[in-house]
Design an enzyme around this catalytic site. Sequence first.
Site, PDB file in Angstrom:
ATOM      1  N   GLU A 101       0.821  -1.220   0.000  1.00 43.38           N
ATOM      2  CA  GLU A 101       0.000   0.000   0.000  1.00 43.38           C
ATOM      3  C   GLU A 101       0.852   1.266   0.000  1.00 43.38           C
ATOM      4  O   GLU A 101       0.501   2.249  -0.641  1.00 43.38           O
ATOM      5  CB  GLU A 101      -0.940   0.001   1.204  1.00 43.38           C
ATOM      6  CG  GLU A 101      -2.072  -1.028   1.140  1.00 43.38           C
ATOM      7  CD  GLU A 101      -1.684  -2.395   1.665  1.00 43.38           C
ATOM      8  OE1 GLU A 101      -0.489  -2.605   2.000  1.00 43.38           O
ATOM      9  OE2 GLU A 101      -2.564  -3.271   1.757  1.00 43.38           O
ATOM     10  N   HIS A 138     -10.395  -4.933  11.359  1.00 43.57           N
ATOM     11  CA  HIS A 138     -11.132  -5.104  10.102  1.00 43.57           C
ATOM     12  C   HIS A 138     -12.562  -4.595  10.212  1.00 43.57           C
ATOM     13  O   HIS A 138     -13.435  -5.046   9.478  1.00 43.57           O
ATOM     14  CB  HIS A 138     -11.168  -6.585   9.697  1.00 43.57           C
ATOM     15  CG  HIS A 138      -9.845  -7.151   9.272  1.00 43.57           C
ATOM     16  ND1 HIS A 138      -8.878  -7.521  10.166  1.00 43.57           N
ATOM     17  CD2 HIS A 138      -9.324  -7.395   8.043  1.00 43.57           C
ATOM     18  CE1 HIS A 138      -7.818  -7.990   9.501  1.00 43.57           C
ATOM     19  NE2 HIS A 138      -8.074  -7.927   8.212  1.00 43.57           N
ATOM     20  N   ASP A 147      -9.077   0.115   7.786  1.00 48.50           N
ATOM     21  CA  ASP A 147      -8.173  -0.197   8.903  1.00 48.50           C
ATOM     22  C   ASP A 147      -6.713  -0.321   8.455  1.00 48.50           C
ATOM     23  O   ASP A 147      -5.812  -0.217   9.277  1.00 48.50           O
ATOM     24  CB  ASP A 147      -8.576  -1.526   9.540  1.00 48.50           C
ATOM     25  CG  ASP A 147     -10.064  -1.650   9.775  1.00 48.50           C
ATOM     26  OD1 ASP A 147     -10.483  -1.720  10.928  1.00 48.50           O
ATOM     27  OD2 ASP A 147     -10.829  -1.666   8.788  1.00 48.50           O
TER      28      ASP A 147
HETATM   29  C1  LIG Z   1      -1.589  -4.240   4.981  1.00 42.32           C
HETATM   30  C2  LIG Z   1      -2.651  -5.191   4.570  1.00 42.32           C
HETATM   31  N1  LIG Z   1      -3.043  -5.198   3.284  1.00 42.32           N
HETATM   32  C3  LIG Z   1      -3.978  -6.061   2.864  1.00 42.32           C
HETATM   33  C4  LIG Z   1      -4.543  -6.948   3.726  1.00 42.32           C
HETATM   34  C5  LIG Z   1      -5.636  -7.892   3.255  1.00 42.32           C
HETATM   35  N2  LIG Z   1      -5.108  -9.236   3.176  1.00 42.32           N
HETATM   36  C6  LIG Z   1      -5.264 -10.105   4.205  1.00 42.32           C
HETATM   37  S1  LIG Z   1      -4.473 -11.525   3.932  1.00 42.32           S
HETATM   38  C7  LIG Z   1      -3.938 -11.020   2.431  1.00 42.32           C
HETATM   39  C8  LIG Z   1      -3.094 -11.922   1.595  1.00 42.32           C
HETATM   40  C9  LIG Z   1      -1.879 -12.257   2.321  1.00 42.32           C
HETATM   41  O1  LIG Z   1      -1.085 -13.077   1.555  1.00 42.32           O
HETATM   42  P1  LIG Z   1       0.149 -13.775   2.217  1.00 42.32           P
HETATM   43  O2  LIG Z   1       0.950 -12.788   2.994  1.00 42.32           O
HETATM   44  O3  LIG Z   1       0.853 -14.503   1.149  1.00 42.32           O
HETATM   45  O4  LIG Z   1      -0.484 -14.771   3.281  1.00 42.32           O
HETATM   46  P2  LIG Z   1      -1.565 -15.927   3.047  1.00 42.32           P
HETATM   47  O5  LIG Z   1      -2.906 -15.305   3.136  1.00 42.32           O
HETATM   48  O6  LIG Z   1      -1.295 -16.541   1.724  1.00 42.32           O
HETATM   49  O7  LIG Z   1      -1.345 -16.860   4.179  1.00 42.32           O
HETATM   50  C10 LIG Z   1      -4.369  -9.735   2.152  1.00 42.32           C
HETATM   51  C11 LIG Z   1      -4.087  -8.989   0.919  1.00 42.32           C
HETATM   52  C12 LIG Z   1      -4.128  -6.896   5.066  1.00 42.32           C
HETATM   53  N3  LIG Z   1      -4.668  -7.712   5.989  1.00 42.32           N
HETATM   54  N4  LIG Z   1      -3.183  -6.033   5.452  1.00 42.32           N
END
Ligand SMILES: Cc1ncc(C[n+]2csc(CCOP(=O)(O)OP(=O)(O)O)c2C)c(N)n1
Lengths: 345, 339
Positions: free
Chosen positions: A68, A137, A93
Amino acid sequence: MTTEVKENERKLTIARAMAEALSQEMRIDPRVFVMGEDIGALGGVYGNTRGLLEEFGAERVRDTPISETAFVGAAVGAAQDGMRPVVELMFVDFFGVCFDAIYNLMAKNTYFSNGSFRVPMVLMTSTGGGYSDGGQHSQCLYGTFAHLPGMKVVAPSNAYDAKGLMTAALREDNPVVFMYHKGLQGMGWLGTERGATVHVPSDPYEVEIGKAAIAREGSDLTIVSVGIGVHHALRAAEQLEGEGISVEVVDLRSLVPLDREAIRTSVAKTGRLMVVDEDYHSFGMSGEIIATVAEHDPAMLKAPPARVAFPDVPIPFARVMERYCLPDADKIVTAWRTMQLRERT
Amino acid sequence: MTMQPTTAQKLWMYEKMVTSRRFEEAIARIYLEGKQPVFNMANGPIPGEMHLSDGQEPCAVGVCVHLSAEDVVTATHRPHHQAIAKDVDLKRMAAEIFGKQTGLSGGRGGHMHLFDPAVNFACSGIVGQGLGPAVGAALSRKMQGKPGVAVAYIGEGAANQGAFHEALNLASVWKLPVVFVIEDNAWGISVSKMTSTAVPHNHVRADAYAMPGHRVENNDTLAIFAVAGEAIERARAGDGPSLIEIETSRLAGHFMGDAEGYRPNGEKDALVAKDPIPAFRRHILETGEAGEDELLAIEKAASKAVDEAIAFARHSPDPEPADALTGVFIEAKPQGADA
Ligand SMILES: Cc1ncc(C[n+]2csc(CCOP(=O)(O)OP(=O)(O)O)c2C)c(N)n1
């Protein structure tokens, strides 16, 4: 707005109304493009970019890494360079990881440059709780964004306004934060607030940013709110109507600029003011609205103003605790009763 | 010579993996209660988002087998396997996920906010958020001269957050006892690692921060054990941080309710065929380190622990609604209470 809806006309969810506004503007303005997480093939976690990738391709509809700081900052740079970026912050959030680009650049560069730089971008972001998503969230943070000068802030309560505000935001020369409430999106998995899915004309149109709407007319009490709070207020108004109380509901639609005139006009009529805000109670929207009246003419108020807002605690996960904190129609009715007890005689 | 687990360590890892899987299966089943035929996240005994860890168990056990309660783990939004491998109290964890009064945080946190101070475990919901706190815990241990290392778990998607790069640099500059563990399940919700990441694999990013970087392929429990063992030893010896990226598999959707339309055809089946738990079971049988009976007994015990935890959660009372207003601050102690 909602009162003008005829039954058989096309109704859209807020999600589809947002997507429609984006696609219609993208057709006529090649400068508009969209960036964010899961906004491409998935069409956005909340459905507000559905169909855009298919129509405009990956050059203009860009799934980003989970970066972001980079892509919100990039939107600022692209906007200053002649594009009209739309960026999605999946949950409001998450602003913590990219707020510098938002409030120190996006919001200030117009002023710092004395208008020689423009930042025509839209930051769309989801708000709100009520489905036990926990305290990182579920926030609204209206006051946080509205407090900081330099960004317009809108928060529609229904699909008609969502399309019109989005179109207006895309045509604005200033940055606009478009805060959509998850509970109003019309995504079944987040519950469905029927009142948010209303008639939406297919042709493009604008809803003026900074202009409130009277969602319901009344003469005894003014309830000012935004987003989902409008629906709570309308429900409470119906309940109170049965008791002979006539409630006027002011749907702000925009927090910045704030339509102070609409608030004062309504309170001048009813003499009573209540603010419903799903954001935290203190230092926020509810206080600002009450000040708008109090600074102007406290004598307008027949009773001390009231607010139904989220208490000053992080949003708890457990359903019973979250429900205890969230504004709803019952809490509004209770606040009305308290207000009556405190009425000047 | 790569590090090899003892038989006891293997059986511990197997037990934790099975416990974790049984736990996720139970959660998945109960999560859907009240959410059918209409799926609304707000309903049922477990509301909210639910990120399951099925398939990622080797990353949890292969690292945590080297840790004790005093070591620190920061985990992610997908934390159950890591919590179980870190010996978080299973009953109170289940109760927290149900939002009950007996939960780890009395229902304030939920599934993405599990805190167990007894084993130095915490997790959180924002991608990359645990990295700084892991670095800080390691710093604190160093400053206090206390033993212990910190492990920061993240997904591969988090390696594109600024926090990742800042945390690695800081840990390296200050030579802190941290191990950064990336669970690479190839997906960040619907966005593939390939389309979001400038390098094929994240372990090479360790070079930029002058620390060792390792990649473990194939979700291989034994290889994770070896690589993590070395990195943790290195941290304990005061030689600084390491980065490990593990190729793993997310057998479930990103969260429950995810239609997973973004996955290529056949991907899911191929992943299920490579399920690491049956593979590890076969390995134990093949080496003769345990027989069928012993493994069945382990599986039975794991199921029992999960059943008990779930029953505890189900039968625990809801919190008092008004308790929502308490706990924002530590209340001032009465005078003289600090002994
Ligand atoms: C800063 C932030 N951006 C976006 C999100 C929304 N989000 C939650 S999980 C996720 C994907 C995360 O991918 P990864 O780090 O590979 O972990 P996985 O879910 O595959 O275990 C996203 C984009 C978030 N929680 N925090």
